[in-house]
Motif scaffolding. Structure first.
Motif, PDB file in Angstrom:
ATOM      1  N   ASP A  36       0.277  -0.717  16.285  1.00  0.00           N
ATOM      2  CA  ASP A  36       0.793  -1.884  16.368  1.00  0.00           C
ATOM      3  C   ASP A  36       0.954  -2.268  14.667  1.00  0.00           C
ATOM      4  OD1 ASP A  36       1.393  -2.303  18.915  1.00  0.00           O
ATOM      5  OD2 ASP A  36      -0.779  -3.139  18.993  1.00  0.00           O
ATOM      6  N   ALA A  37       0.162  -1.769  13.816  1.00  0.00           N
ATOM      7  CA  ALA A  37      -0.022  -2.100  12.363  1.00  0.00           C
ATOM      8  C   ALA A  37       1.438  -1.488  11.588  1.00  0.00           C
ATOM      9  CB  ALA A  37      -1.130  -1.400  11.581  1.00  0.00           C
ATOM     10  N   GLY A  38       1.853  -0.315  12.098  1.00  0.00           N
ATOM     11  CA  GLY A  38       2.877   0.455  11.684  1.00  0.00           C
ATOM     12  C   GLY A  38       4.135  -0.344  12.168  1.00  0.00           C
ATOM     13  N   CYS A  39       4.087  -0.516  13.541  1.00  0.00           N
ATOM     14  CA  CYS A  39       5.456  -1.199  14.275  1.00  0.00           C
ATOM     15  C   CYS A  39       5.543  -2.388  13.263  1.00  0.00           C
ATOM     16  CB  CYS A  39       5.272  -1.483  15.481  1.00  0.00           C
ATOM     17  SG  CYS A  39       5.241   0.226  16.220  1.00  0.00           S
ATOM     18  N   TYR A  40       4.478  -3.373  13.003  1.00  0.00           N
ATOM     19  CA  TYR A  40       4.594  -4.524  12.173  1.00  0.00           C
ATOM     20  C   TYR A  40       5.254  -4.562  11.259  1.00  0.00           C
ATOM     21  CZ  TYR A  40       1.965  -8.250   9.686  1.00  0.00           C
ATOM     22  OH  TYR A  40       1.704  -9.177   8.667  1.00  0.00           O
ATOM     23  N   GLU A  72       1.200  14.278  11.982  1.00  0.00           N
ATOM     24  CA  GLU A  72      -0.152  14.757  11.228  1.00  0.00           C
ATOM     25  C   GLU A  72      -0.373  13.659   9.992  1.00  0.00           C
ATOM     26  OE1 GLU A  72       2.855  16.115  11.347  1.00  0.00           O
ATOM     27  OE2 GLU A  72       3.393  17.162   9.526  1.00  0.00           O
ATOM     28  N   TYR A  73       0.769  12.995   9.453  1.00  0.00           N
ATOM     29  CA  TYR A  73       0.474  11.951   8.675  1.00  0.00           C
ATOM     30  C   TYR A  73      -0.148  10.660   9.173  1.00  0.00           C
ATOM     31  CZ  TYR A  73       2.789  14.588   4.826  1.00  0.00           C
ATOM     32  OH  TYR A  73       3.104  15.591   4.035  1.00  0.00           O
ATOM     33  N   TYR A  74       0.318  10.443  10.662  1.00  0.00           N
ATOM     34  CA  TYR A  74      -0.337   9.569  11.277  1.00  0.00           C
ATOM     35  C   TYR A  74      -1.673   9.568  11.272  1.00  0.00           C
ATOM     36  CZ  TYR A  74      -0.838   5.988  14.686  1.00  0.00           C
ATOM     37  OH  TYR A  74      -1.567   4.789  15.740  1.00  0.00           O
ATOM     38  N   LYS A  75      -2.048  10.730  11.707  1.00  0.00           N
ATOM     39  CA  LYS A  75      -3.447  11.072  11.830  1.00  0.00           C
ATOM     40  C   LYS A  75      -4.336  11.112  10.540  1.00  0.00           C
ATOM     41  CE  LYS A  75      -6.192  15.068  13.775  1.00  0.00           C
ATOM     42  NZ  LYS A  75      -7.018  15.564  12.892  1.00  0.00           N
ATOM     43  N   ALA A  76      -3.583  11.389   9.581  1.00  0.00           N
ATOM     44  CA  ALA A  76      -4.428  11.236   8.133  1.00  0.00           C
ATOM     45  C   ALA A  76      -4.586   9.985   7.740  1.00  0.00           C
ATOM     46  CB  ALA A  76      -3.323  12.005   7.143  1.00  0.00           C
ATOM     47  N   ASP A  89       1.627  -0.572   6.040  1.00  0.00           N
ATOM     48  CA  ASP A  89       2.532  -0.447   4.931  1.00  0.00           C
ATOM     49  C   ASP A  89       2.207   1.054   4.743  1.00  0.00           C
ATOM     50  OD1 ASP A  89       4.805  -1.349   3.994  1.00  0.00           O
ATOM     51  OD2 ASP A  89       4.027  -1.767   1.833  1.00  0.00           O
ATOM     52  N   MET A  90       1.043   1.630   4.846  1.00  0.00           N
ATOM     53  CA  MET A  90       0.926   2.916   4.465  1.00  0.00           C
ATOM     54  C   MET A  90       1.966   3.900   5.382  1.00  0.00           C
ATOM     55  SD  MET A  90      -2.289   4.586   2.966  1.00  0.00           S
ATOM     56  CE  MET A  90      -0.951   5.513   2.233  1.00  0.00           C
ATOM     57  N   MET A  91       1.796   3.467   6.641  1.00  0.00           N
ATOM     58  CA  MET A  91       2.699   4.202   7.597  1.00  0.00           C
ATOM     59  C   MET A  91       4.298   4.133   7.652  1.00  0.00           C
ATOM     60  SD  MET A  91       0.720   3.550  11.256  1.00  0.00           S
ATOM     61  CE  MET A  91      -1.124   4.117  11.351  1.00  0.00           C
ATOM     62  N   THR A 150       0.744  -1.326  -0.042  1.00  0.00           N
ATOM     63  CA  THR A 150       0.059   0.013   0.045  1.00  0.00           C
ATOM     64  C   THR A 150       0.736   1.333   0.053  1.00  0.00           C
ATOM     65  OG1 THR A 150      -0.098  -0.024   2.425  1.00  0.00           O
ATOM     66  CG2 THR A 150      -1.961  -1.212   1.075  1.00  0.00           C
ATOM     67  N   LYS A 151       1.964   1.300  -0.725  1.00  0.00           N
ATOM     68  CA  LYS A 151       2.664   2.507  -0.616  1.00  0.00           C
ATOM     69  C   LYS A 151       1.852   3.497  -1.663  1.00  0.00           C
ATOM     70  CE  LYS A 151       5.334  -0.045  -3.857  1.00  0.00           C
ATOM     71  NZ  LYS A 151       6.861  -0.561  -3.852  1.00  0.00           N
TER      72      LYS A 151
END
Ligand code: GN1
Ligand code: MG
Length: 349
Positions: free
Chosen positions: A292-296, A265-269, A241-243, A208-209
């Motif tokens: 957790d998704a971002g860390c994973y 602000e990108y995290y929030k978006a 994967d977006m994160m 999901t880039k």
């Protein structure tokens, strides 16, 4: 070779401008444009080492395309084109598997996210794709890469590379290897998530880039593209994967690690865009799983780059000495930055 491939689609190379396109690491991609016209296509050669059965990709794309055409005819689904003999994938002996899709007029892709608005739009598109397919029988999809986002297996592959890989590279990477081993609680969290029925198995994209979203000229998202890894999976793959790719202002290729930081602000978006795209489909457990998704995903990519470095770059290849080591270190720094912000980011989901 390309001439021969284009001919099976009824296209004449002499009338076309063919240019290498995009920045993917796995497949080869070309943009094919007709001279003096706005007619254009994207031609891709599927990496057969990575995708052992490229027909499975064509099968999934067909199934999803048919489902969306029937249930959500307004969705812009970029259909694979058929050859003159009616095939949606074309094999050339010695060269591999090819597919052609139309280039959507007035659309564009974004390589590096420029604004939180773009991140919101992209996340919304990935969420929407999964949402529209929520009643699609997910078990009908073929698994195009087995265990692709199975963190337990990725971690074991990393340990194997640490055991059996290139000895001098293992020495050089000792600090990163040690630190990554210390973060193995992320694998345990992933296992717990998989066994929690509140995390539903869904149709997820797995790549999901931001460059896999088409935008219109007003920077509104149109649809998602590059469906090679669409498979049964969990939302954390897509939100994560977006994160990984949107939170820092620089990509996984950046060598100056001082530029890597996590932008709130990108995290929030991403959280808001993905949640909006999914309408009311995310369970409470899923809604609390964004951090957790971002860390994973960041952790998994660090393991994959480092394992590949220890295995002499067999999977990703390398454009300069130490390329996959740099990529791995980049992801390690990104994960550290993410963990530093755990409290604030968790409070934003
Ligand atoms: C690969 O080729 P590309 O860029 O679409 C990889 C992804 C990684 C990514 C890292 C099939 O994707 O999983 O996240 O590189 N795809 C495959 O840049 O391995
Ligand atoms: Mg891809």
């Amino acid at each position: 070779m390309l001439q021969q491939v284009l001919a099976v689609y009824g296209l004449q190379m002499s009338e076309l401008d063919v240019k290498s396109f995009g920045s993917g690491l796995i497949n080869n991609t070309w943009k094919v444009s007709r001279y003096n016209s706005d007619e254009a296509y994207i031609l891709q050669r599927i990496n057969h080492q990575v995708f052992k059965s490229p027909e499975n990709i064509a099968y999934n794309t067909r199934l999803i395309g048919n489902y969306l055409a029937e249930h959500h005819p307004d969705y812009l689904f970029v259909r694979t084109m058929n050859t003159r003999s009616g095939d949606d994938i074309h094999f050339v002996e010695g060269e591999g598997y090819f597919r052609l899709v139309p280039f959507v007029k007035d659309s564009h892709t974004v390589d590096v996210v420029q604004t939180p608005g773009q991140a919101y739009e992209a996340a919304r598109q990935f969420g929407r794709f999964t949402f529209l397919l929520k009643d699609f029988p997910v078990e009908k999809l073929k698994v195009t890469i087995p265990d692709f986002h199975n963190l337990t297996l990725r971690y074991n592959q990393f340990l194997q590379a640490v055991q059996n890989g290139n000895v001098s590279r293992i020495k050089e990477s000792a600090a990163e290897i040690q630190w990554l081993k210390e973060q193995d609680y992320i694998v345990k969290r992933f296992d717990a998530m998989k066994h929690n029925p509140d995390f539903r198995l869904r149709v997820t994209h797995h790549d999901t880039k931001i460059s896999n979203v088409l935008f219109n000229s007003n920077d509104k998202g149109l649809c998602v593209i590059d469906l090679d890894t669409v498979m049964p999976g969990y939302f954390i793959s897509d939100a994560g994967d977006m994160m990984r790719t949107c939170l820092p202002p620089v990509s996984e290729e950046e060598k100056d690690f001082s530029k890597i930081h996590v932008r709130n602000e990108y995290y929030k978006a991403i959280v808001e865009g993905y949640t909006a795209g999914m309408e009311n489909e995310l369970s409470e457990a899923e809604k609390s799983g964004f951090f957790d998704a971002g860390c994973y995903l960041i952790y998994m990519q660090a393991l994959r780059f480092l394992a590949d470095y220890l295995n002499d770059d067999a999977y990703y290849g390398s454009k300069y000495p130490g390329h996959n080591y740099i990529r791995a270190c980049n992801q390690v720094v990104l994960l550290k930055k993410m963990l530093e912000k755990e409290n604030i980011l968790r409070s934003m989901q």
